[in-house]
Motif scaffolding. Structure first.
Motif, short mmCIF file in Angstrom:
data_model
loop_
_atom_site.label_atom_id
_atom_site.label_comp_id
_atom_site.label_asym_id
_atom_site.label_seq_id
_atom_site.Cartn_x
_atom_site.Cartn_y
_atom_site.Cartn_z
N GLU A 160 -1.76 -1.77 -0.31
CA GLU A 160 -1.66 -2.66 0.84
C GLU A 160 -2.01 -4.08 0.44
O GLU A 160 -1.36 -5.03 0.86
CB GLU A 160 -2.60 -2.18 1.95
N ASP A 162 -1.79 -5.47 -2.57
CA ASP A 162 -0.68 -6.02 -3.38
C ASP A 162 0.50 -6.35 -2.50
O ASP A 162 1.21 -7.34 -2.72
CB ASP A 162 -0.27 -5.01 -4.45
N ARG A 163 0.73 -5.54 -1.48
CA ARG A 163 1.86 -5.81 -0.60
C ARG A 163 1.64 -7.12 0.16
O ARG A 163 2.56 -7.94 0.28
CB ARG A 163 2.03 -4.66 0.37
N GLU A 164 0.38 -7.32 0.64
CA GLU A 164 0.11 -8.58 1.34
C GLU A 164 0.26 -9.76 0.39
O GLU A 164 0.79 -10.83 0.76
CB GLU A 164 -1.30 -8.53 1.93
N THR A 165 -0.24 -9.55 -0.87
CA THR A 165 -0.10 -10.65 -1.86
C THR A 165 1.36 -10.96 -2.11
O THR A 165 1.78 -12.13 -2.18
CB THR A 165 -0.80 -10.26 -3.17
N LEU A 166 2.13 -9.90 -2.25
CA LEU A 166 3.56 -10.11 -2.48
C LEU A 166 4.22 -10.76 -1.27
O LEU A 166 5.13 -11.59 -1.41
CB LEU A 166 4.24 -8.77 -2.81
N GLN A 167 3.77 -10.36 -0.08
CA GLN A 167 4.33 -10.97 1.13
C GLN A 167 3.99 -12.46 1.18
O GLN A 167 4.84 -13.30 1.52
CB GLN A 167 3.78 -10.26 2.38
N GLU A 168 2.72 -12.78 0.81
CA GLU A 168 2.36 -14.20 0.77
C GLU A 168 3.18 -14.94 -0.27
O GLU A 168 3.65 -16.06 -0.05
CB GLU A 168 0.86 -14.33 0.47
N GLU A 169 3.32 -14.34 -1.44
CA GLU A 169 4.14 -14.98 -2.48
C GLU A 169 5.57 -15.14 -2.01
O GLU A 169 6.23 -16.16 -2.29
CB GLU A 169 4.09 -14.15 -3.77
N LEU A 170 6.04 -14.10 -1.28
CA LEU A 170 7.41 -14.18 -0.76
C LEU A 170 7.54 -15.31 0.25
O LEU A 170 8.50 -16.09 0.22
CB LEU A 170 7.81 -12.84 -0.12
N ARG A 171 6.52 -15.42 1.17
CA ARG A 171 6.57 -16.51 2.15
C ARG A 171 6.47 -17.87 1.45
O ARG A 171 7.16 -18.83 1.81
CB ARG A 171 5.44 -16.34 3.17
N GLU A 174 9.70 -18.53 -0.04
CA GLU A 174 10.66 -18.94 0.97
C GLU A 174 10.44 -20.38 1.41
O GLU A 174 11.40 -21.14 1.60
CB GLU A 174 10.56 -17.98 2.17
#
Length: 437
Positions: A160, A162-171, A174
């Motif tokens: 979870e 890492d997923r949030e980190t990846l989501q932040e990196e994705l945002r 973007e």
């Protein structure tokens, strides 16, 4: 009975049925049943419908395996349709006619070829190539599927955090992408503005280039005109210099002295190379004497005009060898200052009166020259106008008559010499006083 003919859709080679099919009596027009097809080897007593698969299916599958690169099994019972020429795909059931078999083969080849408008089968080589192409695409699709599956499995294993980190990196990526897109849009707008500015600058450069060319042509024309004007100016300056030089030389030149040359050092006096007088030893023609009197009259008239003298009683009219004088009171009476050879009497008397009148004019000039400021004219020979005599220089000088009768040639020539002596002194006096150096 007609023979069935096919053409390969890819290589367009004719496909013919084997001879065994022709002997079996296949007729496409009557759509005869294919009941005489031999069954595949198997258990005795079984029909083609029995069992999991029929003999035709087994044979077709074996042929497909051979087209994919493997060996082609079978004992050749199905190959009587298209032995090593083309492949029939599909199931062979009981009671199927040759027409239904052809339609099945046609549909199969349309599906394999990916073209719905195909209406002919493929040969064995083209079928092998097509199956190899389909196998390659299948392997690529399977590899992509495996990669996608591994990605999904890796995504499921991510925690979870890492997923949030990846989501932040994705945002963040973007947002960065949006920022870069905006910057790209600004760059594109700047590029368009720069392109418009460049086009305007190029147009202005072209106009300025044309103006520069025109200015260069105008400048060349003006320079050429300037050179021509400089040449004309130098020419005018040279002409002016020559004119000034000539003027200075003329100013230093005495016109009267240049025009009249009097010499009295010989036996007979000369004026402009004309002898005035006659001797027994030096005979002179009357034409030369008349020309000399004409030069003397012209000189006396020029000198009187220079001092502003208007003669009284007589008027001098110099006409070369035909010069004469006129009475101012008697305009119709002329006194010839010339003499023709052989004339005598009254003609000589008029000639004597003309010489005495010339002597009177010289006396008037002397009196006019003695007036005014500065040194006056000094004639060395004294003149007695009433008697027609002229006296040598000095107090005791002898006087000679200017008349021809009664007189001798020697005394008359001597009197004429004294007359030219006074004229030469008058010429020198006028040149010094009225002509600048």
């Amino acid at each position: 009975m007609s023979t069935i003919r096919f053409t390969c859709q890819r290589c367009y080679q004719p496909l013919k049925l084997s001879q065994s099919s022709e002997t079996l009596g296949l007729d496409t027009s009557r759509e005869a049943a294919a009941a005489s097809l031999p069954s595949a080897p198997g258990e005795p007593g079984k029909t083609p419908e029995e069992g999991p698969t029929s003999a035709g299916e087994t044979d077709v599958e074996k042929r497909q395996d051979g087209a994919s690169g493997g060996p082609i099994p079978g004992d050749g019972r199905l190959c009587w349709l298209v032995p090593s020429i083309f492949t029939l795909l599909g199931k062979l059931g009981p009671g199927r006619t040759l027409h239904s078999i052809q339609k099945s083969v046609q549909g199969t080849f349309d599906i394999l070829s990916g073209e719905e408008d195909l209406d002919q089968p493929l040969c064995q080589d083209c079928t092998d190539n097509l199956l190899e192409h389909l196998d390659t695409q299948l392997r690529i699709s399977e590899a992509d599927g495996q990669s996608y599956k591994r990605g999904l499995e890796a995504g499921e294993r991510v925690g979870e955090d890492d997923r949030e980190t990846l989501q932040e990196e994705l945002r963040a990526a973007e947002l960065e992408e949006a920022r870069l897109v905006r910057e790209l849009e600004e760059v594109e707008k700047s590029r368009e503005r720069a392109a418009r500015s460049l086009a305007a600058a190029q147009a202005e450069t072209a106009v300025l280039g044309q103006q520069e060319s025109q200015y260069r042509r105008d400048c060349s024309a003006l320079q050429w005109q300037q050179l021509e004007l400089f040449d004309e100016l130098r020419s005018v300056e040279n002409q002016l210099h020559c004119a000034q030089t000539q003027l200075a030389r003329l100013e230093r030149t005495n016109a009267l002295r240049s025009a009249f040359d009097i010499r009295n050092d010989g036996p007979v006096a000369l004026i402009n190379n004309f002898r005035l007088g006659c001797l027994r030893a030096v005979p002179v023609s009357w034409n030369e004497v008349n020309a000399a009197w004409g030069q003397a009259a012209l000189l006396l008239l020029a000198l009187s005009n220079k001092v502003g003298l208007q003669f009284r009683r007589f008027r001098l009219i110099p006409c070369g060898s035909r010069s004469h004088l006129k009475y101012l009171s008697k305009s119709s009476v002329e006194l010839p200052l010339f003499c023709d050879q052989g004339q005598s009497g009254p003609l000589f008397s008029k000639f004597d009166h003309a010489m005495m009148a010339f002597l009177d004019c010289m006396q008037q000039f002397k009196k006019e020259a003695e007036k005014g400021e500065g040194p006056g004219l000094c004639m060395p020979c004294r003149m007695h106008v009433a008697e027609g005599l002229i006296q040598e220089p000095g107090a005791g000088g002898e006087a000679y008559s200017i008349r021809t009768y009664p007189n001798t040639q020697e005394r008359w020539s001597k009197a004429l010499r004294l007359v030219l002596t006074n004229l030469k002194c008058s010429l020198d006096w006028v040149s010094l006083k009225y002509c600048p150096k």
